[in-house]
Design an enzyme around this catalytic site. Structure first.
Site, PDB file in Angstrom:
ATOM      1  N   ASP A  38       0.839  -1.188   0.000  1.00  0.00           N
ATOM      2  CA  ASP A  38       0.000   0.000   0.000  1.00  0.00           C
ATOM      3  C   ASP A  38       0.883   1.250   0.000  1.00  0.00           C
ATOM      4  OD1 ASP A  38      -2.953   0.895   0.432  1.00  0.00           O
ATOM      5  OD2 ASP A  38      -1.796   2.146   1.805  1.00  0.00           O
ATOM      6  N   ILE A  39       0.500   2.243  -0.802  1.00  0.00           N
ATOM      7  CA  ILE A  39       1.244   3.503  -0.858  1.00  0.00           C
ATOM      8  C   ILE A  39       0.908   4.330   0.377  1.00  0.00           C
ATOM      9  CG2 ILE A  39       1.705   5.584  -2.206  1.00  0.00           C
ATOM     10  CD1 ILE A  39       0.655   4.066  -4.662  1.00  0.00           C
ATOM     11  N   ASN A  53      -2.881  12.557  -2.952  1.00  0.00           N
ATOM     12  CA  ASN A  53      -3.805  12.740  -4.063  1.00  0.00           C
ATOM     13  C   ASN A  53      -4.628  14.012  -3.892  1.00  0.00           C
ATOM     14  OD1 ASN A  53      -4.407  11.447  -6.501  1.00  0.00           O
ATOM     15  ND2 ASN A  53      -6.274  10.555  -5.710  1.00  0.00           N
ATOM     16  N   ASP A  74      -2.190   9.686 -10.309  1.00  0.00           N
ATOM     17  CA  ASP A  74      -2.046   8.669 -11.366  1.00  0.00           C
ATOM     18  C   ASP A  74      -0.578   8.447 -11.703  1.00  0.00           C
ATOM     19  OD1 ASP A  74      -4.757   8.449 -11.439  1.00  0.00           O
ATOM     20  OD2 ASP A  74      -5.027   9.539 -13.326  1.00  0.00           O
ATOM     21  N   GLU A  81      -4.981   2.235  -4.215  1.00  0.00           N
ATOM     22  CA  GLU A  81      -3.539   2.413  -4.096  1.00  0.00           C
ATOM     23  C   GLU A  81      -2.842   1.163  -3.570  1.00  0.00           C
ATOM     24  OE1 GLU A  81      -5.226   4.247  -0.232  1.00  0.00           O
ATOM     25  OE2 GLU A  81      -5.871   3.854  -2.282  1.00  0.00           O
TER      26      GLU A  81
END
Length: 356
Positions: free
Chosen positions: A227-228, A235, A244, A270
């Protein structure tokens, strides 16, 4: 956060309940009938598990579009059925069938022509032998005429064979083109449009396949759930276009880190995943640490202005397959390890053994 997908669900009961409540509230707000198909659409919108679905619905919401019965059915068909892929496959299969029927027809005609040619040769041979048996009673012109007939028939047969060969070449090219079309359909159906790596659909298929093989051969199988870190904040701060760009960057890093039968996929939103066949816990941890290090070296820059949007980090949970278990349990354990990695400060790899 809600984790899930179109076919299998690994989120907790509480998270699933939150997503379900949010979906029902949104449908009520938009006057959308609460049938199973519509619920599936808005559940996954609430869970943010299908990026392309989220983008499509956000665009419709921003534009103030009305969610008619026809529009709702179209959204469900686009994201939750294989109608488009099935239609393309059916159409291509029909074309292949037509091409094969054409080839068989030409081959049958070629067979009839060969048989007629063989019969003609026998007739010519019989006549020549008859002429010779008459002690030369047949004049030279007669024999010459028979030979000319043989040559003419042979030339006709050669011309038919040339036409057949040309037709077969055309049909072969057509079948090769149709095969390529099928491969393109399959690739598009199994590829995440944004990152260009395998999507959740292919992830589910591949994980089941590798779990079955590990079961049958008593082999090793590990799973990384990735996971980011702080992606939503990133974002919201810099916009979806930069978001993106981040997702594409992570997809590229994961692709560079896998090899052989390993599969890197976009799991949803994500979150990404890597399936590691023939890999034990130690090997999976090493892969995870390497990925964390590579991502930590990356920076997201505005290509036009050179503005630095900051450093990226990811958190990774590692699970190891247990013989006989369904893939969803492996996902759940790796996801639990990922949650612990977040709790422990992010930018780290945590194994399921430490996630109890």
């Amino acid at each position: 956060m809600c984790w899930g997908g179109a076919l299998e669900y690994a989120e907790s009961l509480a998270d699933a309940g939150q997503c379900a409540v949010a979906a029902m509230a949104r449908m009520d707000e938009l006057s959308i009938a609460a049938n199973p198909d519509n619920f599936a659409v808005w559940y996954h919108y609430s869970a943010k598990t299908i990026p392309d679905l989220t983008k499509a619905l956000d665009a419709l919401l921003d534009a103030g579009e009305t969610f008619t019965t026809e529009r709702n059915a179209g959204i469900f068909s686009r994201f939750f059925t294989l109608d488009r892929e099935s239609e393309a496959i059916f159409r291509t299969a029909k074309e292949v069938e037509e091409r094969l029927a054409d080839i068989i027809s030409h081959m049958n005609r070629a067979g009839d022509g060969a048989a007629a040619y063989g019969e003609a040769l026998l007739n010519f041979t019989g006549k020549i032998q008859g002429a010779a048996g008459d002690g030369g009673g047949e004049d030279g012109e007669g024999v010459k005429g028979l030979v000319s007939g043989i040559l003419e028939t042979t030339r006709e047969m050669e011309e038919k064979n040339r036409r057949l060969e040309k037709r077969l070449q055309v049909s072969s090219l057509e079948i090769s083109r149709l095969k390529e079309n099928l491969e393109e359909v399959r690739f598009e159906a199994m590829t995440d449009a944004l990152t260009g790596i395998p999507n959740r659909k292919l992830f589910d298929i591949q994980l089941r396949r590798e779990a079955t093989e590990a079961d049958e051969n008593d082999g090793e199988l590990s799973l990384l759930m990735i996971d980011i870190d702080y992606f939503k904040k990133f974002n919201d701060t810099y916009g979806h276009l930069v978001g993106d760009q981040v997702l594409r960057l992570i997809g590229a890093v994961l692709t560079s880190c896998v090899k052989g039968r390993d599969t890197a996929a976009r799991y949803g939103g994500e979150e990404f995943a890597i399936i590691l066949p023939d890999t034990d816990l130690g090997g999976a941890l090493a892969v995870g640490e390497g990925i964390c290090a590579q991502v930590g070296e990356k920076k997201v820059l505005n290509k036009k202005t050179g503005e630095d949007f900051g450093q990226l980090t990811i958190s990774i949970g590692v699970g190891v397959f247990k013989n006989g278990e369904p893939p969803t349990e492996l996902i759940a354990r790796a996801d639990k390890a990922l949650y612990r990695a977040k709790q422990q400060g992010r930018n780290r790899v945590v194994a399921e053994a430490h996630a109890a």
